[in-house]
Design a protein around this motif. Sequence first.
Motif, PDB file in Angstrom:
ATOM      1  N   LEU A  82       0.821  -1.206   0.000  1.00  0.00           N
ATOM      2  CA  LEU A  82       0.000   0.000   0.000  1.00  0.00           C
ATOM      3  C   LEU A  82       0.859   1.261   0.000  1.00  0.00           C
ATOM      4  O   LEU A  82       1.964   1.284   0.542  1.00  0.00           O
ATOM      5  CB  LEU A  82      -0.905   0.026   1.234  1.00  0.00           C
ATOM      6  N   GLN A  86      -3.221   5.116   0.595  1.00  0.00           N
ATOM      7  CA  GLN A  86      -4.048   3.900   0.621  1.00  0.00           C
ATOM      8  C   GLN A  86      -4.118   3.313   2.030  1.00  0.00           C
ATOM      9  O   GLN A  86      -5.171   2.839   2.464  1.00  0.00           O
ATOM     10  CB  GLN A  86      -3.467   2.860  -0.342  1.00  0.00           C
ATOM     11  N   PRO A  97      -9.460  -1.113   1.229  1.00  0.00           N
ATOM     12  CA  PRO A  97      -9.681   0.273   0.829  1.00  0.00           C
ATOM     13  C   PRO A  97     -11.167   0.590   0.752  1.00  0.00           C
ATOM     14  O   PRO A  97     -11.982  -0.187   0.294  1.00  0.00           O
ATOM     15  CB  PRO A  97      -9.023   0.354  -0.548  1.00  0.00           C
ATOM     16  N   GLU A 105     -11.347  11.091   2.415  1.00  0.00           N
ATOM     17  CA  GLU A 105     -10.105  11.473   1.744  1.00  0.00           C
ATOM     18  C   GLU A 105      -9.728  12.917   2.075  1.00  0.00           C
ATOM     19  O   GLU A 105      -8.559  13.238   2.302  1.00  0.00           O
ATOM     20  CB  GLU A 105     -10.251  11.308   0.229  1.00  0.00           C
TER      21      GLU A 105
END
Length: 618
Positions: A82, A86, A97, A105
């Motif tokens: 990752l 991530q 994920p 995010e």
Amino acid sequence: MANVLQIENLTKSFGTTVLFEGISLQIDEGQKTGLIGVNGSGKSSLLDIVAGRRAPDSGVVRLAGNIRTGYLEQNPVFPAHLSVMQACMLASAEGRPVGEDYERELRAKRILSQLKVSYLDSPVAELSGGQLKRVALAKVLIDEPDLLILDEPTNHLDLETVEWLEEYLDRSKLALLMVTHDRYFLDRVCNGTVEIDERRLFHYKGNYSYYLEKRRERIELRNSERERAANLLRGELEWMRRQPKARGTKAKYRIDAFHELEERAKPAEVRRESLTLNARRNYTGTKIFEARHVSKRFGDKVILNDFNYVFSRFEKTGITGDNGTGKSTFVKLLLGELTPDEGVFDVGETVRFGYYSQSGPAFDEGMKVIDAVRNIAEYVDAGGGKRLSAAQLLDSFMFPRSRQFDFIGKLSGGERKRLYLCTVLMRNPNFLILDEPTNDLDILTLNSLEEYLREFDGCLILISHDRYFTDKIVDHLFVFKGNGEIKDFPGNYSDYRDSMANEEAEREKAARQEKAGTEKAVQEKSGQKSGQEKSPAKRKLSFREQREFESLEGEIEALEAEKREIERALGETSDAEELQRRSERFSELLDLIETKTDRWLELGTAVEQYSQFNHQLP
């Protein structure tokens, strides 16, 4: 207040060593609890059990229904394939994920920026231990759990970031269970403290300062009780010995009381309370070291730029600054591990360096604790004609004889640090360089180390993010500001922060005075004298204020629109510099919106009050 966590009669052992026995703990919503204890007492094991990573020998851990937990481990691990972003986007429950979760995010990028994590696309497999800890901390904050469990969260953070985290947790409504050696952090964040001692859990309904006071009272009471029990025991023992050996009619209650007193008079545990460090006098010549026109850079990154300084005897210097500004590089230049591009470090002939590095030595996991010391010396000069054997030295570093023949691979992180400290100090250096010595050491060990360093009659350079530790020891600071700029400040870290706050306050005061002078000049020019103003309940807005009031609503809307645009852009960019710039502008916008909204409400209230006043007139 609803209960979040309930622990009942918990016991955990490793082999024949009992860490804690029959302990209980309750944490409610919004309760922030600091967990304290010496290294090896079971703090991390207790956190592992609460987080469900380890099973107790007996007892129950209950979490309230639908409670989400977040756990920052001492040594976090992520799937190696990752990237940083991530890893932060991993869903806590499913371990996969999340996908296109815009809000998460956006929150991730804000928090990563605050924690100064700019390497968003880097594989986690390539990160250092400190970088990985920052990423793991970011992830648990991004998850917004109801119960946050933190194991040494301030390790590897610079002072500015520690202060940001301190403020973040202080404002948050979540419940918190935390192990940290940072005493300012404990004092300012936690409203409850528990200590693992003598295999039991002691509860204190207050912060670290409150805990210190109550712990002292507890120890004094314990010692006085043991002293009374010992006196009574001597009397009972005399009575027992006076009885004829053939007589079988001893009063049973006296015999039972005798055995009870025996137990009460015993010390709770045959272990040393803390390190016993004695600072012996070391000869140090008048010349320590002199830096003359030293410069160092790596590519375009400037570490030192024409640095000059003469280090004097007995000087205790703290080094602070953001990560990456060159603090550790400076130490390596001084030790001769790196060569300056220009200039020279001229070190005195009598100087004997003792260097405690962040990474520490690569101890052989299969080596016994006592052999790590014996490989340096069988005996150590303790001053005054006294010599200590390797075993005696280890005993003073809280390694009882029963632990000295354990393999190093069995030691906890804090115990390894303590062993490393032993191997550095046993060489009797007269110039100590300590690079983040407080990481993973328990508070009692830090207290002893602080006492040693205050009495140490050599020179000291200390790099530490631990504000409490730094404040107690150093007499001046090198503040690394980046790009080769180093500020020499006369005082400790709190003095420096106060000085910076005063300078900021003076700048704000000057700006307000300049603004007030401008406004007064405008009012006088328009014939509106300040002495003619009425009270807010009765005065009419001036022409200028009316115009300001009318324009504020549009200005606030424009700022809100810009804020939304930055939020959208943050979700799309991965460039570190652009992310930092936009994050800073986002913070400015929040302040501007708050200020202008307050002003709009103030003027709006004045309009409403003036209108009501006019309606009341006959």
